[in-house]
Motif scaffolding. Structure first.
Motif, PDB file in Angstrom:
ATOM      1  N   ASP A 121     109.772  36.894  73.243  1.00  0.00           N
ATOM      2  CA  ASP A 121     108.779  37.813  73.800  1.00  0.00           C
ATOM      3  C   ASP A 121     107.485  37.840  72.999  1.00  0.00           C
ATOM      4  OD1 ASP A 121     110.423  38.520  75.855  1.00  0.00           O
ATOM      5  OD2 ASP A 121     111.335  40.187  74.759  1.00  0.00           O
ATOM      6  N   SER A 122     107.453  37.113  71.903  1.00  0.00           N
ATOM      7  CA  SER A 122     106.228  37.095  71.110  1.00  0.00           C
ATOM      8  C   SER A 122     105.199  36.211  71.788  1.00  0.00           C
ATOM      9  CB  SER A 122     106.535  36.563  69.704  1.00  0.00           C
ATOM     10  OG  SER A 122     105.357  36.593  68.935  1.00  0.00           O
ATOM     11  N   ALA A 123     103.970  36.717  71.889  1.00  0.00           N
ATOM     12  CA  ALA A 123     102.931  35.954  72.586  1.00  0.00           C
ATOM     13  C   ALA A 123     102.608  34.654  71.857  1.00  0.00           C
ATOM     14  CB  ALA A 123     101.677  36.808  72.732  1.00  0.00           C
ATOM     15  N   SER A 124     102.791  34.633  70.548  1.00  0.00           N
ATOM     16  CA  SER A 124     102.441  33.447  69.767  1.00  0.00           C
ATOM     17  C   SER A 124     103.422  33.286  68.620  1.00  0.00           C
ATOM     18  CB  SER A 124     101.025  33.586  69.201  1.00  0.00           C
ATOM     19  OG  SER A 124     100.959  34.740  68.372  1.00  0.00           O
ATOM     20  N   THR A 154      94.673  31.610  70.368  1.00  0.00           N
ATOM     21  CA  THR A 154      94.961  30.415  71.179  1.00  0.00           C
ATOM     22  C   THR A 154      96.005  30.698  72.255  1.00  0.00           C
ATOM     23  OG1 THR A 154      94.551  28.873  69.364  1.00  0.00           O
ATOM     24  CG2 THR A 154      95.924  28.080  71.151  1.00  0.00           C
ATOM     25  N   ASP A 155      97.133  31.242  71.813  1.00  0.00           N
ATOM     26  CA  ASP A 155      98.265  31.343  72.735  1.00  0.00           C
ATOM     27  C   ASP A 155      98.150  32.499  73.720  1.00  0.00           C
ATOM     28  OD1 ASP A 155      99.493  29.070  71.840  1.00  0.00           O
ATOM     29  OD2 ASP A 155     101.483  29.979  71.778  1.00  0.00           O
ATOM     30  N   THR A 156      97.156  33.348  73.527  1.00  0.00           N
ATOM     31  CA  THR A 156      96.951  34.435  74.476  1.00  0.00           C
ATOM     32  C   THR A 156      95.688  34.198  75.303  1.00  0.00           C
ATOM     33  OG1 THR A 156      95.682  35.681  72.834  1.00  0.00           O
ATOM     34  CG2 THR A 156      98.046  36.143  72.969  1.00  0.00           C
ATOM     35  N   GLY A 157      95.110  32.979  75.214  1.00  0.00           N
ATOM     36  CA  GLY A 157      93.854  32.743  75.918  1.00  0.00           C
ATOM     37  C   GLY A 157      92.828  33.773  75.510  1.00  0.00           C
ATOM     38  N   CYS A 158      92.739  34.018  74.212  1.00  0.00           N
ATOM     39  CA  CYS A 158      91.867  35.071  73.669  1.00  0.00           C
ATOM     40  C   CYS A 158      92.226  36.438  74.255  1.00  0.00           C
ATOM     41  CB  CYS A 158      90.391  34.733  73.892  1.00  0.00           C
ATOM     42  SG  CYS A 158      89.367  35.406  72.576  1.00  0.00           S
ATOM     43  N   PHE A 159      93.496  36.792  74.181  1.00  0.00           N
ATOM     44  CA  PHE A 159      93.977  38.128  74.555  1.00  0.00           C
ATOM     45  C   PHE A 159      93.867  38.413  76.042  1.00  0.00           C
ATOM     46  CE2 PHE A 159      92.470  38.038  70.241  1.00  0.00           C
ATOM     47  CZ  PHE A 159      93.569  38.487  69.547  1.00  0.00           C
ATOM     48  N   CYS A 160      93.802  37.348  76.826  1.00  0.00           N
ATOM     49  CA  CYS A 160      93.589  37.500  78.259  1.00  0.00           C
ATOM     50  C   CYS A 160      94.896  37.409  79.046  1.00  0.00           C
ATOM     51  CB  CYS A 160      92.648  36.393  78.720  1.00  0.00           C
ATOM     52  SG  CYS A 160      91.262  36.963  79.674  1.00  0.00           S
ATOM     53  N   TYR A 161      95.903  36.715  78.521  1.00  0.00           N
ATOM     54  CA  TYR A 161      97.087  36.406  79.310  1.00  0.00           C
ATOM     55  C   TYR A 161      98.088  37.565  79.347  1.00  0.00           C
ATOM     56  CZ  TYR A 161      95.522  31.516  78.815  1.00  0.00           C
ATOM     57  OH  TYR A 161      94.814  30.351  78.830  1.00  0.00           O
ATOM     58  N   SER A 162      99.056  37.425  80.232  1.00  0.00           N
ATOM     59  CA  SER A 162     100.034  38.491  80.433  1.00  0.00           C
ATOM     60  C   SER A 162     101.038  38.589  79.294  1.00  0.00           C
ATOM     61  CB  SER A 162     100.774  38.277  81.753  1.00  0.00           C
ATOM     62  OG  SER A 162     101.473  37.042  81.723  1.00  0.00           O
ATOM     63  N   VAL A 164     100.236  39.133  76.261  1.00  0.00           N
ATOM     64  CA  VAL A 164      99.672  40.049  75.248  1.00  0.00           C
ATOM     65  C   VAL A 164     100.394  41.388  75.274  1.00  0.00           C
ATOM     66  CG1 VAL A 164      97.637  41.407  74.630  1.00  0.00           C
ATOM     67  CG2 VAL A 164      97.389  39.016  75.282  1.00  0.00           C
ATOM     68  N   THR A 165     100.737  41.880  74.092  1.00  0.00           N
ATOM     69  CA  THR A 165     101.342  43.208  73.984  1.00  0.00           C
ATOM     70  C   THR A 165     100.486  44.064  73.051  1.00  0.00           C
ATOM     71  OG1 THR A 165     102.648  42.605  72.038  1.00  0.00           O
ATOM     72  CG2 THR A 165     103.655  42.211  74.199  1.00  0.00           C
ATOM     73  N   ALA A 166     100.830  45.346  72.987  1.00  0.00           N
ATOM     74  CA  ALA A 166     100.124  46.228  72.048  1.00  0.00           C
ATOM     75  C   ALA A 166     100.267  45.670  70.635  1.00  0.00           C
ATOM     76  CB  ALA A 166     100.682  47.643  72.154  1.00  0.00           C
ATOM     77  N   ARG A 167     101.438  45.110  70.334  1.00  0.00           N
ATOM     78  CA  ARG A 167     101.645  44.521  69.008  1.00  0.00           C
ATOM     79  C   ARG A 167     100.641  43.414  68.722  1.00  0.00           C
ATOM     80  NH1 ARG A 167     107.034  41.127  67.227  1.00  0.00           N
ATOM     81  NH2 ARG A 167     105.819  39.362  68.003  1.00  0.00           N
ATOM     82  N   THR A 168     100.381  42.587  69.735  1.00  0.00           N
ATOM     83  CA  THR A 168      99.402  41.509  69.566  1.00  0.00           C
ATOM     84  C   THR A 168      98.064  42.081  69.108  1.00  0.00           C
ATOM     85  OG1 THR A 168     100.467  40.468  71.483  1.00  0.00           O
ATOM     86  CG2 THR A 168      98.420  39.478  70.693  1.00  0.00           C
ATOM     87  N   HIS A 169      97.609  43.133  69.788  1.00  0.00           N
ATOM     88  CA  HIS A 169      96.314  43.724  69.434  1.00  0.00           C
ATOM     89  C   HIS A 169      96.360  44.378  68.052  1.00  0.00           C
ATOM     90  CE1 HIS A 169      93.777  43.030  72.892  1.00  0.00           C
ATOM     91  NE2 HIS A 169      94.746  43.393  73.705  1.00  0.00           N
ATOM     92  N   ARG A 170      97.487  44.999  67.718  1.00  0.00           N
ATOM     93  CA  ARG A 170      97.555  45.644  66.387  1.00  0.00           C
ATOM     94  C   ARG A 170      97.507  44.593  65.286  1.00  0.00           C
ATOM     95  NH1 ARG A 170     100.815  49.500  69.153  1.00  0.00           N
ATOM     96  NH2 ARG A 170      99.398  51.260  69.420  1.00  0.00           N
TER      97      ARG A 170
ATOM     98  N   GLY B 179      99.967  52.058  79.144  1.00  0.00           N
ATOM     99  CA  GLY B 179     100.275  51.475  80.450  1.00  0.00           C
ATOM    100  C   GLY B 179      99.200  50.627  81.076  1.00  0.00           C
ATOM    101  N   ALA B 180      98.093  50.396  80.381  1.00  0.00           N
ATOM    102  CA  ALA B 180      97.038  49.568  80.977  1.00  0.00           C
ATOM    103  C   ALA B 180      97.622  48.219  81.393  1.00  0.00           C
ATOM    104  CB  ALA B 180      95.890  49.359  79.989  1.00  0.00           C
ATOM    105  N   ASP B 181      97.266  47.796  82.590  1.00  0.00           N
ATOM    106  CA  ASP B 181      97.823  46.581  83.175  1.00  0.00           C
ATOM    107  C   ASP B 181      96.963  45.396  82.760  1.00  0.00           C
ATOM    108  OD1 ASP B 181      98.890  44.606  84.744  1.00  0.00           O
ATOM    109  OD2 ASP B 181      97.951  45.337  86.603  1.00  0.00           O
ATOM    110  N   VAL B 182      97.119  44.998  81.503  1.00  0.00           N
ATOM    111  CA  VAL B 182      96.243  43.963  80.940  1.00  0.00           C
ATOM    112  C   VAL B 182      96.261  42.686  81.768  1.00  0.00           C
ATOM    113  CG1 VAL B 182      98.104  43.696  79.245  1.00  0.00           C
ATOM    114  CG2 VAL B 182      96.068  42.349  78.984  1.00  0.00           C
ATOM    115  N   ALA B 183      97.428  42.240  82.157  1.00  0.00           N
ATOM    116  CA  ALA B 183      97.508  40.967  82.870  1.00  0.00           C
ATOM    117  C   ALA B 183      96.799  41.069  84.213  1.00  0.00           C
ATOM    118  CB  ALA B 183      98.959  40.561  83.056  1.00  0.00           C
ATOM    119  N   GLY B 184      97.126  42.110  84.958  1.00  0.00           N
ATOM    120  CA  GLY B 184      96.528  42.263  86.281  1.00  0.00           C
ATOM    121  C   GLY B 184      95.019  42.377  86.212  1.00  0.00           C
TER     122      GLY B 184
END
Lengths: 315, 315
Positions: A121-124, A154-162, A164-170, B179-184
């Motif tokens: 489940d880790s984005a990267s 890289t692996d999140t398309g610069c935080f754009c992909y699905s 991404v989790t809150a953990r990714t941003h933290r 709950g923000a729907d980042v992917a969508g």
């Protein structure tokens, strides 16, 4: 066998003379994670070096670190390598059955290492490396932060992909606090397009085929196109991403011709369509939204098989 | 006059029957911030509605909220509006000199409201709105989180630009937790390209001119190109972004023809070149890396003036 986080941490703390392997055709995640790990191990007074079958592409040169003097590896780690074949032929032949620890985030990992720590489940992979380094009390220097940030981005398309989790941003926030050069890294990785790349993108888009009322797109990148535009294989990721960005497309399929005439197929999907499931039917794998497989020989026949399987997946 | 954070918070808590104005040619930040603020005010039992001179573009329709029954506004707030002219003609005529509170993050803001709360270092207006809502003990519902996330993501190019700070990522993390729907949202805003848009992109790139050894790029988007490809004015932002993404380009300049024949000029720069400073010479403004101005009449003459000023800035 799979091991837990704490065991993986202890393996890293106990390892000596470490060789770190990336996957072939490397990206920012495998390189960023490998070099960050090497820096962290050196910080602990260990010897560590990184090996990539294809070398480090120009656009990722900023991730490289000075190589260690030669030493005989006593512990081998792979980062972001889902299967031993992905190490690349030469590296696989030398080290494929000797990997002690695989650190990875691919769901369909076929376990090849003696021990594997996997967080599907880790984005990267870099998020996992970050957490392992923190647990080892590594000082996350700017150099380490830059490399981990490059991987996460890289692996999140610069935080754009699905993924991404809150953990990714933290984690990204912490890496910025530690000095990661977000602007410089992203300009290099996402915002710099060579004129030749723009040409290639146009050629590929002009040849785009749409199927199933525009729900499946098919892009083709031949050797001739790469040669004419002066683009290298590792530069085509944004075009692969484009395959699913066309409005209405649910499954984007990109056929890229390899130097030996075989075809590397990359699949990108939107919510509800499992790319890994599609590629697994042809011996490949990957993530839910991004996966790959390969075909030898005739492209049109291969495309027909892919399209048929893709259609079934849509229904 | 400028007011501090706490005063701005009290103004929001005391406001009744609130009209919230966005800038014309609206983007995710002005719309996301305005609608999030309206939802937060309603949560406090107040009446609030949003007004945008150009209506809400299709791609941002998901940000809209049900309008309040008509009421006579007693307090007027603008979000992400750097200058009263940016409200759009009709809105400016009715409300330009009646704005009670401007919430903004533009450095060169010409104060037009009775009171202004400005954070020039904030990557987006939505980051400021988020902090104000938190300070008012707003419950950040999924609906509010979606709108704030859309704004943060829009103005940072999905966390790619140099304006991103650790705070930006921490706010994004919290919005995801809520709950923000980042992917969508990102699929809608960044990953969906209409076939007509891809056509327009190709046409514009084919006409790209490079100056000063490729350090300045000049793109032109005419009404004819927009009409032929069926693209609307508010859809061209990614093309404007492209102007500085070409390798070697330090200053990207895009001329877009308006329906009345005048030209809207957008400037995008890399580190070390101040876009706002360039545009200020022609009566415009904006941020360090993204700014704009406008010209009436002959495009070639205007382009020459812009190029000359850009050259001086490079030296």
């Amino acid at each position: 066998m799979k091991i837990d986080f704490k065991t993986a941490m202890h393996r890293l703390m106990d390892a000596e003379d470490v060789l770190i392997l990336t996957h072939a055709n490397p990206d920012g995640d495998t390189l960023g994670g490998a070099f960050a790990l090497a820096l962290a191990l050196r910080q602990r007074g260990k010897r560590a070096r990184v090996l990539c079958a294809d070398g480090v592409p120009e656009r990722y040169a900023f991730l490289e670190i000075p190589p260690e003097d030669d030493f005989t590896e006593r512990y081998i780690i792979s980062v972001d390598v889902a299967d031993r074949t992905l190490l690349g032929k030469a590296v696989e032949e030398s080290y494929g059955d000797r990997v002690d620890l695989a650190i990875d985030h691919h769901g369909m990992l076929r376990l090849f290492a003696r021990e594997s720590y996997v967080e599907p489940d880790s984005a990267s992979a870099c998020e996992i490396v970050y957490l392992l380094l923190l647990s080892m009390n590594t000082r996350i220097t700017k150099d380490i932060a830059d490399r981990l940030y490059a991987g996460v981005s890289t692996d999140t398309g610069c935080f754009c992909y699905s993924n991404v989790t809150a953990r990714t941003h933290r984690i990204a926030a912490d890496l910025l606090d530690r000095g990661a050069d977000v602007a410089g890294i992203n300009v290099l990785m996402f915002e710099t397009k060579k004129p030749g790349f723009l040409q290639l993108e146009q050629q590929v888009l002009q040849g785009m085929q749409l199927f199933e009322n525009g729900r499946i797109s098919l892009l083709t990148i031949t050797r001739a196109m790469l040669e004419e535009t002066g683009c290298r294989d590792e530069e085509i990721d944004p075009i692969v991403a484009l395959s699913r960005q066309v409005e209405g497309v649910r499954i984007g399929i990109t056929f890229k011709e390899r130097p030996d005439g075989s075809w590397k197929v990359s699949v990108r999907t939107h919510e509800g369509v499992d790319a890994a499931q599609l590629c697994a039917q042809f011996g490949g794998g990957g993530h839910k939204r991004a996966a790959g497989c390969q075909f030898d020989g005739d492209k049109d026949a291969a495309a027909q098989r892919m399209l048929q399987a893709a259609r079934l997946l849509l229904d």
